[in-house]
Design an enzyme around this catalytic site. Structure first.
Site, short mmCIF file in Angstrom:
data_model
loop_
_atom_site.label_atom_id
_atom_site.label_comp_id
_atom_site.label_asym_id
_atom_site.label_seq_id
_atom_site.Cartn_x
_atom_site.Cartn_y
_atom_site.Cartn_z
N HIS A 129 0.77 -1.18 -0.12
CA HIS A 129 0.13 0.21 0.24
C HIS A 129 0.69 1.26 0.06
O HIS A 129 0.44 2.32 0.22
CB HIS A 129 -1.09 0.01 1.12
CG HIS A 129 -2.37 0.56 0.81
ND1 HIS A 129 -2.79 1.56 1.17
CD2 HIS A 129 -3.36 0.00 -0.03
CE1 HIS A 129 -4.11 2.05 0.78
NE2 HIS A 129 -4.40 1.00 0.16
N HIS A 151 -7.18 -3.16 -10.78
CA HIS A 151 -7.67 -2.86 -9.36
C HIS A 151 -8.90 -2.32 -9.42
O HIS A 151 -9.49 -1.50 -10.43
CB HIS A 151 -6.61 -1.56 -8.95
CG HIS A 151 -7.10 -1.14 -7.41
ND1 HIS A 151 -7.74 0.27 -7.44
CD2 HIS A 151 -6.62 -1.44 -6.40
CE1 HIS A 151 -7.91 0.45 -5.91
NE2 HIS A 151 -7.03 -0.66 -5.36
#
Length: 383
Positions: free
Chosen positions: A186, A286
């Site tokens: 992340h 994504h």
């Protein structure tokens, strides 16, 4: 036929949906959103539609994309590209409905009959994450993704790296070697700590390591890739083919994860996937968003040979309990079986939005911002 009107709906949990209307009654839906910047993107969509699109022929998808992108001297970035993306989704939805064909047929036809999807796994302790991974496997998923760490200081002691390793080790032990496991850093991890974490996780046969460093430090990905056999992935915070170009030319990544809602829509995602194919780089889009964005992303996946998997966070295994799928007339629109979603047969994006429910939910307060984390010393951490 021309575009006559548009409406924007902010709906829970944190989504912005766009409805485009045409003179012959066709309607297209899109999802223009930057999570946490909803009001900003709304303004950008209003400006783009009103300046460039109202009164125009919606079937000229490529022309409109280029005009909305290139028409402004300042271009690109998360806000403008996400606004453009949602408009692009809606235009392709209209185009597919006009020709009576799924969008993937207009992109060259389908190259597969079904696509594997991966599901998020939460939890803090190794036991919690492992338990949820087992639950996902039992729900029928063959691929999962999990966080590597919570907030992570620029320099951490060995115990922090060991904590991350134990989480991944617990999941791999729980689900065995038959399940794909992706680990998302992340962008929380600094250069020196990323190297240590990559080394520590290498033995666990991961599907990929995602965002090991922030996008602004992408030049470091090449050296990370050289020290591990685990595929390196990134891309959800890249906004055009021009952002992806250096990643591909220097061989830094094996997997890219563009988001159809941030990378300029179906038009640009298709170009990014085609460009990646020339470098033998896999595409795993994504998409932790609504069924509108998911449907738009699937259209590119089914037309792109190297788009091998699709992210979703909709709970496809149990449509009747899914918060997100409630926005569709038929929550069971996506045919999920044994970890795969079947090719959607219907025209346009392949979905019918429940407009009455969208209008009802748009009356709720939608004011989501991501948390701001801090380190022990009070400094701001990456979320």
């Amino acid at each position: 036929m021309h575009v006559t009107d548009y409406e924007l709906f902010a709906v829970p949990p944190r989504w912005l949906l766009l409805k485009l209307e045409t003179s012959d009654g066709l309607v297209g839906w899109g999802e223009p959103i930057v999570q946490g910047r909803l009001r900003t993107v709304r303004a950008a969509v209003e400006e783009l539609v009103e300046v460039y699109l109202l009164g125009k022929d919606p079937l000229r998808t490529g022309y409109h994309w280029r005009k909305m992108y290139q028409g402004g001297y300042y271009r690109g970035g998360p806000v403008l590209m996400s606004a453009l993306a949602g408009i692009d989704h809606a235009l392709w939805d209209i185009k597919g409905k006009h020709y009576g064909a799924p969008v993937y047929e207009l992109l060259g036809g389908h190259v597969r009959d079904q696509v594997m999807v991966h599901q998020w796994v939460g939890g803090d302790s190794p036991g919690e994450v492992a338990s949820e991974a087992i639950e996902r496997r039992n729900q029928g998923y063959k691929a999962i993704k999990m966080n590597a760490t919570a907030e992570f200081a620029p320099l951490e002691p060995p115990s922090a790296v060991e904590t991350a390793r134990k989480r991944v080790a617990a999941v791999r032990k729980a689900v065995g070697d038959d399940l794909h496991v992706g680990v998302d850093f992340h962008g929380r991890v600094s250069k020196p700590m990323a190297s240590q974490l990559v080394d520590a996780l290498d033995p666990y046969g991961l599907m990929f390591i995602d965002q090991p460093v922030l996008p602004e430090h992408s030049e470091l990905l090449e050296s990370l890739a050289e020290r591990t056999t685990t595929p390196i992935a990134t891309g959800e915070r890249f906004y055009s083919r021009y952002d992806f170009k250096p990643l591909l030319t220097n061989g830094a990544v094996s997997v890219i994860q563009p988001d159809v809602t941030h990378v300029g829509g179906i038009t640009e995602l298709r170009k990014v996937a085609t460009m990646a194919d020339a470098f033998d780089v896999a595409v795993v889009p994504h998409c932790p968003l609504s069924p509108v964005a998911f449907a738009a992303s699937l259209q590119v996946v089914f037309a792109s040979h190297n788009a091998v998997m699709q992210e979703q966070d909709l709970g496809l295994d149990d449509p009747t309990e899914s918060v997100g799928l409630r926005y569709l007339d038929d929550p069971e629109t996506f045919d999920f079986r044994d970890g795969y979603v079947a090719r959607p047969p219907d025209p346009g994006l392949g979905i019918e939005v429940d407009e009455e429910y969208v209008r009802e939910r748009s009356q709720a307060e939608v004011n989501w911002y991501n948390p701001v984390w801090h380190h022990e010393d009070g400094g701001i951490a990456e979320w």
